[in-house]
Design an enzyme around this catalytic site. Sequence first.
Site, short mmCIF file in Angstrom:
data_model
loop_
_atom_site.label_atom_id
_atom_site.label_comp_id
_atom_site.label_asym_id
_atom_site.label_seq_id
_atom_site.Cartn_x
_atom_site.Cartn_y
_atom_site.Cartn_z
N HIS A 101 32.95 45.66 46.20
CA HIS A 101 33.44 46.96 46.64
C HIS A 101 34.55 46.76 47.67
O HIS A 101 34.39 45.99 48.62
CB HIS A 101 32.31 47.78 47.27
CG HIS A 101 32.78 49.03 47.96
ND1 HIS A 101 32.66 49.23 49.32
CD2 HIS A 101 33.40 50.14 47.47
CE1 HIS A 101 33.18 50.41 49.64
NE2 HIS A 101 33.62 50.98 48.54
N SER A 102 35.68 47.41 47.47
CA SER A 102 36.78 47.44 48.43
C SER A 102 37.20 46.02 48.81
O SER A 102 37.59 45.24 47.96
CB SER A 102 36.35 48.28 49.65
OG SER A 102 37.43 48.59 50.48
N ARG A 103 37.11 45.64 50.08
CA ARG A 103 37.47 44.28 50.51
C ARG A 103 36.71 43.23 49.73
O ARG A 103 37.25 42.17 49.39
CB ARG A 103 37.21 44.14 52.01
CG ARG A 103 37.55 42.76 52.61
CD ARG A 103 37.23 42.77 54.10
NE ARG A 103 37.59 41.51 54.75
CZ ARG A 103 36.77 40.47 54.91
NH1 ARG A 103 35.51 40.54 54.43
NH2 ARG A 103 37.17 39.38 55.54
N GLY A 105 35.77 43.42 46.65
CA GLY A 105 36.39 43.30 45.35
C GLY A 105 37.66 42.46 45.39
O GLY A 105 37.94 41.68 44.47
#
Length: 290
Positions: A101-103, A105
């Site tokens: 998720h986010s960072r 990813g």
Amino acid sequence: MNPVKRERRFELNGLTIAAQEWGSPGAPAVMALHGWLDNSASFERLVPFLNHIHLVALDLAGHGQSDHRPGVGPYNIWEDVPEIFEVANQLGWPSFTLMGHSRGGIIGMLAAGTFPARIERLVLIEALWPEVHISEQAPGQLRRSIEGLDALQHKRVPVYQDLALAIRARERGMFPLGHEAARLLTERGVRSIEGGYTWSTDQRLLAPSAVKLTEPVITAFLKEASAPMAMILGKEGIPSLFGHYRDALQCFPAGLQTLQLPGGHHLHLESQAECVANAINRFLAYDVIC
């Protein structure tokens, strides 16, 4: 998947990485990487809806219950990549799926390009790519990083008299969260001190990175990555926050599967968790996600 979880600790050359684990060894191996200032609780609401997998969600260095990095420097996203593979080695995983998720990813994308043969599939939840810089911006970036670290030495860390106040503060963060999502992240992301609670997160994570990647470097990792990729976005997340995201998608492999669902940046931790999990289940079963 059975929501019964187990705590894990991995010793990485003097750095302890904490994790939460669900499922049984022998099931398809999936490692989950959370976003900036979050922790492994980021994936708890997905677990009941995921098919039978062996899921290990890390508290990345400086987050949750993991150790802070030694030294005085900032956190750079590529530093997590060797730690991912060392944890996988200790788990006995020659290859595995990454879900970020986010960072997390973005870190997963770098990992997939570093050792392509070891990453079976890559699931990106509200993750695009790191902020792109041009070479001429490097001196200013390093200067801002050093100045930011210096400023943090003089910044008071917030103390909350009780957990409810910390949860309320997390609800009003950079990306607003519902109460249940904020509770999960807060309970794993604080430590008890005299006078109440404070965040367990390393404050150096608030400092700018020392170096940011250029577009040619980012695209080189994407070209090297061979794992099938799926990207799940919240309509009120990246698509509404970053007008350039469609241009960035053009640099991803042609087989990238994308799906937009109602929700914001933490849609996997909010009421849309079941929809997100269903899309992940389809992707891991080698089906299309939409």
